[in-house]
Write a protein that holds these residues in place. Structure first.
Motif, mmCIF file in Angstrom:
data_model
loop_
_atom_site.group_PDB
_atom_site.id
_atom_site.type_symbol
_atom_site.label_atom_id
_atom_site.label_comp_id
_atom_site.label_asym_id
_atom_site.label_seq_id
_atom_site.Cartn_x
_atom_site.Cartn_y
_atom_site.Cartn_z
ATOM 1 N N ILE B 49 50.641 77.580 28.356
ATOM 2 C CA ILE B 49 49.203 77.317 28.487
ATOM 3 C C ILE B 49 48.646 78.294 29.520
ATOM 4 C CG2 ILE B 49 47.503 75.593 29.202
ATOM 5 C CD1 ILE B 49 49.558 73.431 28.443
ATOM 6 N N LEU B 50 47.417 78.689 29.336
ATOM 7 C CA LEU B 50 46.723 79.479 30.361
ATOM 8 C C LEU B 50 45.361 78.848 30.595
ATOM 9 C CD1 LEU B 50 46.295 81.945 32.208
ATOM 10 C CD2 LEU B 50 45.437 83.179 30.201
ATOM 11 N N VAL B 51 45.013 78.660 31.854
ATOM 12 C CA VAL B 51 43.696 78.110 32.206
ATOM 13 C C VAL B 51 42.871 79.213 32.854
ATOM 14 C CG1 VAL B 51 42.494 76.402 33.619
ATOM 15 C CG2 VAL B 51 44.674 75.806 32.547
ATOM 16 N N LEU B 52 41.681 79.381 32.364
ATOM 17 C CA LEU B 52 40.733 80.305 33.014
ATOM 18 C C LEU B 52 39.691 79.454 33.726
ATOM 19 C CD1 LEU B 52 40.369 83.025 30.223
ATOM 20 C CD2 LEU B 52 41.715 83.119 32.326
ATOM 21 N N ASP B 53 39.688 79.556 35.037
ATOM 22 C CA ASP B 53 38.877 78.658 35.854
ATOM 23 C C ASP B 53 37.912 79.474 36.707
ATOM 24 O OD1 ASP B 53 37.947 76.370 37.048
ATOM 25 O OD2 ASP B 53 39.917 75.637 37.648
ATOM 26 N N ARG B 54 37.096 78.764 37.455
ATOM 27 C CA ARG B 54 36.139 79.447 38.332
ATOM 28 C C ARG B 54 36.710 79.567 39.729
ATOM 29 N NH1 ARG B 54 31.492 79.539 41.461
ATOM 30 N NH2 ARG B 54 31.640 77.422 42.228
ATOM 31 N N PHE B 55 36.625 80.759 40.297
ATOM 32 C CA PHE B 55 37.035 80.991 41.672
ATOM 33 C C PHE B 55 36.015 80.349 42.602
ATOM 34 C CE2 PHE B 55 36.124 83.919 45.260
ATOM 35 C CZ PHE B 55 37.247 83.651 46.017
ATOM 36 N N GLY B 81 44.452 83.294 41.333
ATOM 37 C CA GLY B 81 45.069 82.433 40.326
ATOM 38 C C GLY B 81 46.379 81.943 40.890
ATOM 39 N N VAL B 82 47.158 81.312 40.040
ATOM 40 C CA VAL B 82 48.474 80.863 40.482
ATOM 41 C C VAL B 82 49.386 80.722 39.262
ATOM 42 C CG1 VAL B 82 47.972 78.366 40.339
ATOM 43 C CG2 VAL B 82 49.664 79.182 41.967
ATOM 44 N N PRO B 100 51.425 73.074 37.030
ATOM 45 C CA PRO B 100 52.631 73.710 36.485
ATOM 46 C C PRO B 100 52.352 74.863 35.524
ATOM 47 C CG PRO B 100 52.175 71.688 35.286
ATOM 48 C CD PRO B 100 51.092 71.829 36.329
ATOM 49 N N TYR B 101 51.081 75.111 35.205
ATOM 50 C CA TYR B 101 50.748 76.145 34.229
ATOM 51 C C TYR B 101 49.999 77.280 34.935
ATOM 52 C CZ TYR B 101 47.072 72.660 34.566
ATOM 53 O OH TYR B 101 46.202 71.732 35.065
ATOM 54 N N PRO B 102 49.969 78.469 34.298
ATOM 55 C CA PRO B 102 49.236 79.584 34.913
ATOM 56 C C PRO B 102 47.729 79.342 34.906
ATOM 57 C CG PRO B 102 50.816 80.369 33.264
ATOM 58 C CD PRO B 102 50.721 78.886 33.102
ATOM 59 N N VAL B 103 47.117 79.663 36.017
ATOM 60 C CA VAL B 103 45.656 79.578 36.148
ATOM 61 C C VAL B 103 45.169 80.923 36.689
ATOM 62 C CG1 VAL B 103 43.717 78.456 37.323
ATOM 63 C CG2 VAL B 103 45.726 77.111 36.680
ATOM 64 N N PHE B 104 44.168 81.491 36.048
ATOM 65 C CA PHE B 104 43.533 82.694 36.597
ATOM 66 C C PHE B 104 42.039 82.433 36.720
ATOM 67 C CE2 PHE B 104 47.472 84.687 35.543
ATOM 68 C CZ PHE B 104 47.566 85.750 36.424
ATOM 69 N N TYR B 105 41.453 83.009 37.743
ATOM 70 C CA TYR B 105 40.010 82.855 37.916
ATOM 71 C C TYR B 105 39.296 83.966 37.164
ATOM 72 C CZ TYR B 105 41.693 79.781 41.546
ATOM 73 O OH TYR B 105 42.351 78.797 42.211
ATOM 74 N N ALA B 106 38.164 83.614 36.582
ATOM 75 C CA ALA B 106 37.516 84.552 35.663
ATOM 76 C C ALA B 106 36.241 85.179 36.230
ATOM 77 C CB ALA B 106 37.201 83.844 34.348
ATOM 78 N N ASN B 107 35.667 84.610 37.298
ATOM 79 C CA ASN B 107 34.439 85.199 37.851
ATOM 80 C C ASN B 107 34.822 86.352 38.780
ATOM 81 O OD1 ASN B 107 35.506 82.897 39.137
ATOM 82 N ND2 ASN B 107 33.715 82.719 40.475
ATOM 83 N N LEU B 129 48.736 91.690 45.665
ATOM 84 C CA LEU B 129 48.276 91.085 44.413
ATOM 85 C C LEU B 129 49.547 90.854 43.579
ATOM 86 C CD1 LEU B 129 46.128 90.247 42.368
ATOM 87 C CD2 LEU B 129 45.911 92.632 41.696
ATOM 88 N N GLY B 130 49.952 89.621 43.490
ATOM 89 C CA GLY B 130 51.206 89.355 42.785
ATOM 90 C C GLY B 130 52.119 88.478 43.602
ATOM 91 N N HIS B 131 51.567 87.860 44.647
ATOM 92 C CA HIS B 131 52.395 86.988 45.499
ATOM 93 C C HIS B 131 52.576 85.622 44.842
ATOM 94 C CE1 HIS B 131 54.203 85.603 49.165
ATOM 95 N NE2 HIS B 131 53.309 84.634 49.318
ATOM 96 N N ILE B 132 51.499 85.077 44.266
ATOM 97 C CA ILE B 132 51.604 83.744 43.655
ATOM 98 C C ILE B 132 51.246 83.785 42.167
ATOM 99 C CG2 ILE B 132 51.237 82.447 45.790
ATOM 100 C CD1 ILE B 132 48.308 82.076 44.922
ATOM 101 N N LEU B 133 51.244 84.968 41.601
ATOM 102 C CA LEU B 133 50.924 85.145 40.179
ATOM 103 C C LEU B 133 51.431 86.527 39.799
ATOM 104 C CD1 LEU B 133 48.342 87.311 40.313
ATOM 105 C CD2 LEU B 133 47.214 85.265 41.119
ATOM 106 N N ASP B 134 51.398 86.835 38.497
ATOM 107 C CA ASP B 134 51.762 88.193 38.089
ATOM 108 C C ASP B 134 50.544 88.834 37.435
ATOM 109 O OD1 ASP B 134 52.779 90.512 36.745
ATOM 110 O OD2 ASP B 134 54.771 89.722 37.216
#
Lengths: 323, 321
Positions: B49-55, B81-82, B100-107, B129-134
């Protein structure tokens, strides 16, 4: 809200007529200790002054220790009030008990679990209202620790355990918790020692692909627990045994360093103290001197070529050059 | 990597990054909803799953002192993101990520503005950039990387390190920005196969590293965590030789080494979850910073072994030691 005038009348029933069966104890009764001497004396002198709460069918909801004291003292009858609202009676009992007595950790655990199961309260409300009522800080984390205690196997309640032992055991499930509790009960370690023993036992278990319960049941560990020696010596023996199982390579380096010290003559008048877990780059040299001749022996031991070779070897071990 | 289910929060449905994601993955199941992501796609494993959320702020976070490797220079990581779709068994996010799933911010523009302000306040900041996500895990993240790189160009004294295990290097801004370092996280191939499921193979990462070296990027190699099961020497000797070969054309690279360490809960979890022997049978002691790590003699031996084989052409730093 009901007023005092709405309260049901007090009845007097034979103590034996009240049902405090296992199911009731599981649902409502969280007290594990018997009546205190003060309560017993009070009831002997003046009888039961606060009526017990019972359900319409005579099921005891509140007053288990008073009932026990009455039975022990041979009272013919006990005062009761019947209540149709078992939850309200239970909560009233909680507040009454919290107001005048200290609970043991397992009692608190039972109380908080019953607040969930019987009264349907959520963790936030229990943490905010009932932990402070029992003299504890209002902390969801602390509540979670107590609720874990409530899940400990029943047989643990009978073991002589300190609160720290219970909380450590409760971090594990079922049989592992029971095995840890049995170890703690046999050795009576301090809180710090218990934590170390738990870590080593868990480490040894995971290395050997066993559960903690299986590791604790190994013959050599049972032999330490059953040995006819004082508990503090058993703690030391078990710690050493578990450390070798959990950290075999580190133990081997430590052995090699100690052996080098002995060969270098640094195990008599001068001793080598290694950093704990070899986590350091310095060793400590200790000389025990009582007189001038002792000083001469220590100086001679330190100045010898074999001592220098030993120290070089030990420092190489610490630096990973011999790992 | 393409997720099987895309959850788009309504607040960011109009963002260009979201449109790019939908255009790049026309077949993916996408839902615009506030619902909990696992409830939206109950049949999918979280990493699919991937979630695109607001920063919502706080993009630039200081790196914990124990994780810093640059003496005298402030370091921070970008929380844009995370998590990632990789499922590395030793990942520290196991015990600290809140989802438990990847989240990236889209704004993206809001995050770029915060990064710009942070770099204005700390001109020599080194941002990870890449410490808590790839950041290279999903192809449509290119605008995010590009936006951050564009901010960096306005702050010559700052540096951004993009750390990845993924090989979608065509997403990187070109020509190579002067203050962007692309660092690959590497492990010996047998260990990567066992402990880094869901990530590209080590050979592919080394090929990407070599290609970027030829294209003139500033590079990094991260051997962190270094895993030390019995017989680790042969695997790491082979890896070091491959790294030297991959960096042959590189003009600027650095190497960071860090042996496996972590809070007791994390180390306990990854050992218990080990399908093999390497982590489960490892010996871990409490180090001076309270974490669990390999015994010091073993750590020192490994770091010495690796530095000897990696050579002196590029600087080597340690992390967490």
């Amino acid at each position: 809200m009901s007023s005092a005038n709405d309260r049901p009348p007090v009845e007097f029933l034979p103590a034996g007529a009240l049902r405090a069966d296992t199911e009731a104890e599981r649902r409502y009764i969280y007290t594990r200790t018997g009546p205190s001497e003060r309560l017993r004396r009070s009831i002997a002198a003046r009888g039961i002054m606060t009526p017990l709460a019972v359900a319409p069918d005579g099921l005891l909801l509140c007053g288990a220790r008073r009932l026990r004291a009455a039975a022990d003292l041979g009272l013919a009858e006990v005062p009761v009030v019947r209540t149709a609202d078992a939850v309200e009676a239970f909560l009233a009992g909680v507040w009454e008990n919290a107001a005048h007595r200290e609970f043991a950790p397992l009692e608190l655990a039972g109380l908080f679990r019953r607040l969930q199961l019987v009264a349907g309260l959520g963790p936030d409300e229990i943490a905010a209202v009932y932990l402070p009522a029992c003299g504890l800080p209002s902390s969801p984390v602390l509540l979670a620790k107590y609720l874990a205690l409530a899940d400990l196997p029943e047989e643990i309640a009978a073991l002589p355990l300190r609160p720290s032992h219970l909380f450590l055991a409760a971090e594990h499930g079922g049989r592992d918790a029971a095995a840890l509790a049995a170890v703690f009960a046999a050795l009576q370690p301090s809180a710090g020692e218990a934590r170390i023993l738990r870590e080593l036992l868990a480490d040894a278990a995971v290395r050997e692909r066993r559960s903690i319960a299986q590791a604790a049941a190994l013959p050599e560990i049972r032999a330490v627990l059953a040995a006819d020696t004082p508990p503090r010596l058993k703690v030391s023996a078990l710690r050493s045994l578990l450390r070798r199982r959990a950290l075999p390579r580190l133990s081997a380096w430590e052995d090699a360093a100690r052996e080098a010290a002995a060969r270098g003559g640094l195990a008599g008048p001068v001793e080598v103290k290694l950093p704990p877990d070899l986590e350091g780059d310095e060793i400590e040299l200790r000389a025990r001197v009582r007189d001038e001749a002792g000083f001469a022996r220590a100086a001679e031991a330190l100045g010898s070529a074999r001592a220098r070779a030993a120290i070089k070897r030990i420092l190489a071990i610490l630096a990973g050059e011999e790992a | 990597m393409t997720p099987a289910g895309l959850v788009i929060r309504p607040e960011v449905a109009g963002e260009s990054l979201v449109r790019a994601a939908l255009a790049a993955m026309p077949a993916v199941q996408a839902r615009v909803t506030e619902a909990e992501a696992r409830a939206v796609f109950p049949g999918l494993a979280p990493w699919r799953i991937l979630v695109l959320d607001r920063f919502k702020g706080e993009l630039v976070k200081p790196l914990a002192p124990a994780e810093c490797s640059l003496a005298g220079r402030p370091e921070a990581f970008l929380a844009c993101g995370v998590n990632c779709p990789g499922r590395c068994r030793y990942c520290f996010l196991k015990t600290c990520a809140t989802v438990p799933y990847p989240v990236f911010y889209a704004n993206v523009a809001d995050m770029a503005a915060e990064l710009d302000a942070a770099l204005a306040a700390a001109p020599d900041l080194y941002v990870h950039l890449g410490h808590i996500l790839d950041p290279l895990a999903y192809p449509f993240l290119a605008p995010l990387v590009g936006a951050f790189a564009a901010v960096l160009e306005r702050h010559a004294g700052a540096m951004m390190e993009l750390r990845t295990k993924f090989t979608a290097i065509d997403l990187l801004p070109a020509p190579p920005p002067a203050n962007l370092r692309v660092a690959f996280s590497l492990a010996p191939a047998p260990m990567a196969r066992r402990y880094e499921p869901g990530t590209p193979g080590v050979k592919a990462r080394l090929r990407a590293l070599a290609l970027l070296a030829r294209r003139g990027y500033r590079l990094g190699v991260r051997l962190d965590p270094v895993l030390l099961p019995d017989g680790w020497e042969a695997d790491y000797a082979a890896l070091c030789a491959d790294i030297r070969a991959a960096l042959r054309a590189a003009e600027d690279a650095d190497i960071v080494l860090g042996t496996l360490r972590g809070p007791p809960a994390l180390i306990g979890a990854i050992r218990a979850d080990d399908p093999g022997e390497a982590l489960r049978r490892g010996e871990f002691i409490r180090t001076r910073d309270g974490k669990l790590g390999y015994p010091r003699p073993l750590r020192l031996r490994a770091l010495r072994f690796l530095t000897e084989r990696l050579g002196t052409r590029f600087p080597i730093r340690t992390c967490g030691e």
